[in-house]
Motif scaffolding. Structure first.
Motif, mmCIF file in Angstrom:
data_model
loop_
_atom_site.group_PDB
_atom_site.id
_atom_site.type_symbol
_atom_site.label_atom_id
_atom_site.label_comp_id
_atom_site.label_asym_id
_atom_site.label_seq_id
_atom_site.Cartn_x
_atom_site.Cartn_y
_atom_site.Cartn_z
ATOM 1 N N HIS A 32 0.981 -1.296 0.061
ATOM 2 C CA HIS A 32 -0.025 0.105 0.154
ATOM 3 C C HIS A 32 1.020 1.253 -0.080
ATOM 4 N N VAL A 33 1.880 1.259 -0.770
ATOM 5 C CA VAL A 33 2.625 2.374 -0.769
ATOM 6 C C VAL A 33 2.207 3.427 -1.707
ATOM 7 N N ASN A 34 2.084 4.757 -1.111
ATOM 8 C CA ASN A 34 1.534 6.098 -1.701
ATOM 9 C C ASN A 34 2.780 6.707 -1.811
ATOM 10 N N LYS A 35 2.741 7.706 -3.079
ATOM 11 C CA LYS A 35 3.584 8.948 -2.892
ATOM 12 C C LYS A 35 2.942 10.124 -3.493
ATOM 13 N N THR A 36 3.011 11.114 -2.850
ATOM 14 C CA THR A 36 2.350 12.473 -3.287
ATOM 15 C C THR A 36 3.445 13.555 -3.161
ATOM 16 N N TYR A 37 3.577 14.021 -4.199
ATOM 17 C CA TYR A 37 4.573 15.253 -4.203
ATOM 18 C C TYR A 37 3.958 16.417 -3.542
ATOM 19 N N SER A 38 4.861 17.357 -3.024
ATOM 20 C CA SER A 38 4.326 18.754 -2.338
ATOM 21 C C SER A 38 3.427 19.365 -3.069
ATOM 22 N N ASN A 39 3.465 19.227 -4.528
ATOM 23 C CA ASN A 39 2.639 20.026 -5.250
ATOM 24 C C ASN A 39 1.236 19.605 -5.384
ATOM 25 N N GLY A 40 1.023 18.515 -4.602
ATOM 26 C CA GLY A 40 -0.245 17.766 -4.919
ATOM 27 C C GLY A 40 -0.324 16.371 -5.929
ATOM 28 N N THR A 41 0.725 16.296 -6.897
ATOM 29 C CA THR A 41 0.610 15.198 -7.721
ATOM 30 C C THR A 41 0.681 13.935 -7.044
ATOM 31 N N VAL A 42 -0.210 12.957 -7.320
ATOM 32 C CA VAL A 42 -0.329 11.772 -6.907
ATOM 33 C C VAL A 42 0.706 10.630 -7.779
ATOM 34 N N ALA A 43 1.831 10.600 -7.225
ATOM 35 C CA ALA A 43 2.967 9.614 -8.157
ATOM 36 C C ALA A 43 2.697 8.368 -8.008
ATOM 37 N N LEU A 44 2.198 7.770 -6.811
ATOM 38 C CA LEU A 44 2.174 6.385 -6.552
ATOM 39 C C LEU A 44 0.801 6.227 -5.886
ATOM 40 N N LYS A 45 -0.237 5.455 -6.322
ATOM 41 C CA LYS A 45 -1.354 5.002 -5.489
ATOM 42 C C LYS A 45 -1.372 3.651 -5.108
ATOM 43 N N ASP A 46 -1.318 3.195 -3.800
ATOM 44 C CA ASP A 46 -1.388 1.839 -3.297
ATOM 45 C C ASP A 46 -0.600 0.956 -4.339
ATOM 46 N N LEU A 47 0.524 0.883 -3.979
ATOM 47 C CA LEU A 47 1.568 -0.009 -4.758
ATOM 48 C C LEU A 47 1.887 -1.126 -3.811
ATOM 49 N N ASN A 48 1.394 -2.313 -4.628
ATOM 50 C CA ASN A 48 1.783 -3.587 -3.563
ATOM 51 C C ASN A 48 2.536 -4.504 -4.598
ATOM 52 N N LEU A 49 3.900 -4.756 -4.176
ATOM 53 C CA LEU A 49 4.912 -5.587 -4.966
ATOM 54 C C LEU A 49 5.760 -6.407 -4.029
ATOM 55 N N ASP A 50 5.744 -7.579 -4.393
ATOM 56 C CA ASP A 50 6.605 -8.316 -3.785
ATOM 57 C C ASP A 50 7.914 -8.692 -4.711
ATOM 58 N N VAL A 51 9.011 -8.646 -4.138
ATOM 59 C CA VAL A 51 10.163 -8.850 -5.227
ATOM 60 C C VAL A 51 11.039 -10.288 -4.548
ATOM 61 N N TYR A 52 11.112 -11.195 -5.084
ATOM 62 C CA TYR A 52 11.806 -12.447 -4.745
ATOM 63 C C TYR A 52 13.250 -12.556 -5.253
ATOM 64 N N PRO A 53 13.894 -13.202 -4.398
ATOM 65 C CA PRO A 53 15.337 -13.366 -4.723
ATOM 66 C C PRO A 53 15.606 -13.912 -5.873
ATOM 67 N N HIS A 54 16.735 -13.486 -6.838
ATOM 68 C CA HIS A 54 17.112 -14.012 -8.031
ATOM 69 C C HIS A 54 16.424 -13.815 -9.238
ATOM 70 N N GLU A 55 15.245 -13.001 -9.008
ATOM 71 C CA GLU A 55 14.312 -12.515 -9.977
ATOM 72 C C GLU A 55 14.729 -11.478 -11.007
ATOM 73 N N PHE A 56 14.224 -11.429 -12.118
ATOM 74 C CA PHE A 56 14.388 -10.486 -13.183
ATOM 75 C C PHE A 56 13.112 -9.872 -13.360
ATOM 76 N N ILE A 57 12.743 -8.637 -12.755
ATOM 77 C CA ILE A 57 11.463 -8.110 -12.900
ATOM 78 C C ILE A 57 11.540 -6.692 -13.593
ATOM 79 N N SER A 58 10.449 -6.665 -14.422
ATOM 80 C CA SER A 58 10.267 -5.170 -15.142
ATOM 81 C C SER A 58 9.363 -4.402 -14.823
ATOM 82 N N LEU A 59 9.553 -3.318 -14.481
ATOM 83 C CA LEU A 59 8.449 -2.213 -14.394
ATOM 84 C C LEU A 59 8.218 -1.408 -15.682
ATOM 85 N N LEU A 60 7.223 -1.683 -16.491
ATOM 86 C CA LEU A 60 6.779 -1.237 -17.697
ATOM 87 C C LEU A 60 5.401 -0.071 -17.745
#
Lengths: 278, 285
Positions: A32-60
């Protein structure tokens, strides 16, 4: 939309790469990670992500979808506004800060122009007060890994764009990080260099035995490189779906030309279209 | 960017970076041309002074100036030592204090906000205007010190502003790298900000070196016969005595001195930057 994040993440996490008891514990867990910049822009809303060892994962995702922001939060650069980042396999210091073992490759090579290739790669150790003599072998080893053994004494200006990027990768790997974060590292390079570096990156990944999180806006790059592709959409930045790419490694030129590859590209593009429309 | 062309292929097997061949005859031509131009100019001067019968009280020929220069050498040398001491003292003081205050000023935004307007005020106030005051305060028995202070005031600002700009010019990506590895403030300063600022500091030093000569000359002019024995005072004195060849000799010495300082700072700059900074690289197309 029938792409509800929870559903797809659930189906995706059913098959992490190596299913032993130890590796099933994620390396990093964002909840549930959120990030809002000081100017009010919502950069991230409710991010849920598990990263496992030795994975190769892309964010696209399209530009502005918060993929770089997400990567920076994983690196500990910049605060997030809500949610939790958990490092189940790492030590926490007294102030409750996790000992993130991460390396970061930025969009630009970000090398120190006044220092040689060797000193640039040595930098992370210098900042941790490890004497040069002690880690010189490690620096040489990692330069060998990226194929720049002969350039230890060169200055960044004497190198081509692709070689500078290799130095940047070497610097990120010199501390033996568990997690290598890469923020569109090949975006500024020409097609031929990019293809070559992609091939080499897979080799480096298998030799360095680390986890890679790779931000990109190229469908082809993500399908060639990764095991898992997380697709993000903009306004607000969020995950809209995830796809597995089960093709075995080592992946070669034949894989790039296979029908399996183009099938995956079609799937990913379809999901990206959904991301663009939403 | 520069050597990019010689390394068009991103080849991991490629051994050494090709070094551009040095073309010696171009260097010779480069060195000879300005000399030839100078000699031609001096020849024309000499010829025109004789041809037009210009009085030596207006414009002496170069040969007369050189003759006086040799004849007056002991006096000139004493004056040179005096002026050089003031100039070099002021320059060193400007470099040290400029770097120190430049670093201090940029270490906290609040310090910068508080003191920057006063640094600018100090810069825009013509030093000549406060020179009499400085001489009175320091005292006529220590004219040397007041001249040092005046020359320092002229040379200080470029060092300050260049250091301040340089300290803030560190690459943002590199700042992120330092943040990622949790570098301490001192390490960020020592390994990132200071090297990033070095080209700016050296450019400031070159400007300051020229300005400290100017500062020393202006200070001597103002101090006048009150105790100054430098080259600038020699010029004033010769002017009053209408000894124009002697005036030119002092001027010649001053130019040679100023040029040596310029070349010394330029060589230091080349020595420190030649391997990595764009300003010291030869561009080949």
């Amino acid at each position: 939309m029938n792409y509800s994040p929870a559903k797809i993440v659930a189906s995706g996490s059913a098959a992490p790469p190596m299913e032993t008891e130890k590796t099933r514990k994620p390396l990093v867990r964002a909840q549930h990670v959120n990030k809002t910049y000081s100017n009010g822009t919502v950069a991230l809303k409710d991010l849920n992500l598990d990263v496992y060892p030795h994975e190769f994962i892309s964010l696209l995702g399209p530009s502005g979808c918060g993929k770089s922001t997400a990567l920076r939060i994983f690196a500990g650069l910049g605060a997030y506004s809500g949610g939790t980042m958990d490092w189940p396999q790492s030590m926490y210091d007294v102030s409750g800060k996790p000992e993130r073992e991460v390396g970061f490759v930025f969009q630009e090579p970000t090398l120190m122009p006044w220092a040689t290739v060797f000193d640039n790669v040595y930098l992370p150790h210098r900042l941790k007060d490890r004497p040069k003599a002690e880690v010189a072998d490690r620096v040489r080893e990692v330069l060998e890994l990226v194929g720049l053994s002969n350039f230890a004494n060169a200055y960044p200006r004497e190198l081509s764009g692709g070689m500078k990027m290799r130095v940047s990768v070497a610097r990120a790997l010199v501390t033996r990080p568990k997690l290598l974060l890469m923020d569109e590292p090949f975006a500024a390079l020409d097609e031929i260099t990019r293809t070559r570096l992609s091939n080499d990156l897979l080799e480096i990944w298998s030799l360095a035995k680390c986890t890679v999180m790779f931000v990109t806006h190229s469908v082809f790059e993500s399908v060639f490189l990764s095991q898992r592709i997380v697709v993000m959409a903009a306004r607000p930045g969020r995950i809209i779906g995830e796809l597995q790419v089960n093709a075995p490694y080592p992946r070669t030129k034949e894989y790039r030309l296979s029908s399996e590859y183009s099938e995956h590209c079609r799937e990913v593009s379809g999901l990206l279209d959904v991301a663009m429309r939403s | 960017m520069t050597v990019e062309a010689t390394l068009s292929v991103d080849d991991r097997t490629e051994g050494q970076v090709a070094k551009p061949e040095r073309k010696s005859w171009t260097d010779i031509v480069d060195a000879v041309l300005p000399l030839a131009a100078g000699l031609f100019f001096l020849g024309m001067w000499e010829f025109l002074v004789y041809y037009l019968k210009v009085s030596k009280f207006i414009l002496p020929p170069p040969s007369a100036i050189v003759k006086t220069f040799i004849a007056e050498w002991p006096t000139i040398f004493v004056a040179l030592k005096y002026t050089a001491a003031v100039t070099i003292g002021a320059f060193v003081a400007a470099v040290v204090s400029g770097i120190f205050f430049g670093v201090l000023l940029t270490s906290h935004r609040r310090i910068e906000r508080t003191f920057w307007p006063y640094a600018v005020t100090m810069q825009v106030t013509p030093v000549v205007a406060i020179a009499p005051l400085v001489i009175i305060w320091v005292g006529l028995d220590r004219v040397w010190l007041s001249m040092l202070i005046l020359a320092w005031m002229v040379a200080f600002f470029p060092m300050l502003s260049n250091t301040a700009v340089g300290m803030n010019s560190a690459d943002h990506g590199l700042l992120n790298v330092f943040e990622l590895y949790e570098a301490s403030r001192w390490k960020r300063f020592r390994y990132l900000q200071l090297p990033s600022a070095l080209p700016y500091i050296l450019a400031g030093a070159r400007i300051s070196s020229g300005l400290s000569v100017i500062g020393a000359v202006v200070a001597e002019f103002v101090a006048g016969s009150g105790g100054s024995r430098g080259l600038a005072f020699m010029i004033v004195e010769s002017g009053t005595l209408l000894n124009i060849p002697r005036m030119f000799s002092a001027l010649l010495m001053l130019s040679i001195f100023g040029m040596s300082i310029w070349y010394i700072t330029a060589s230091v700059q080349r020595l420190l930057l030649h391997r990595w900074h764009e300003s010291e690289l030869k561009q080949e197309n």
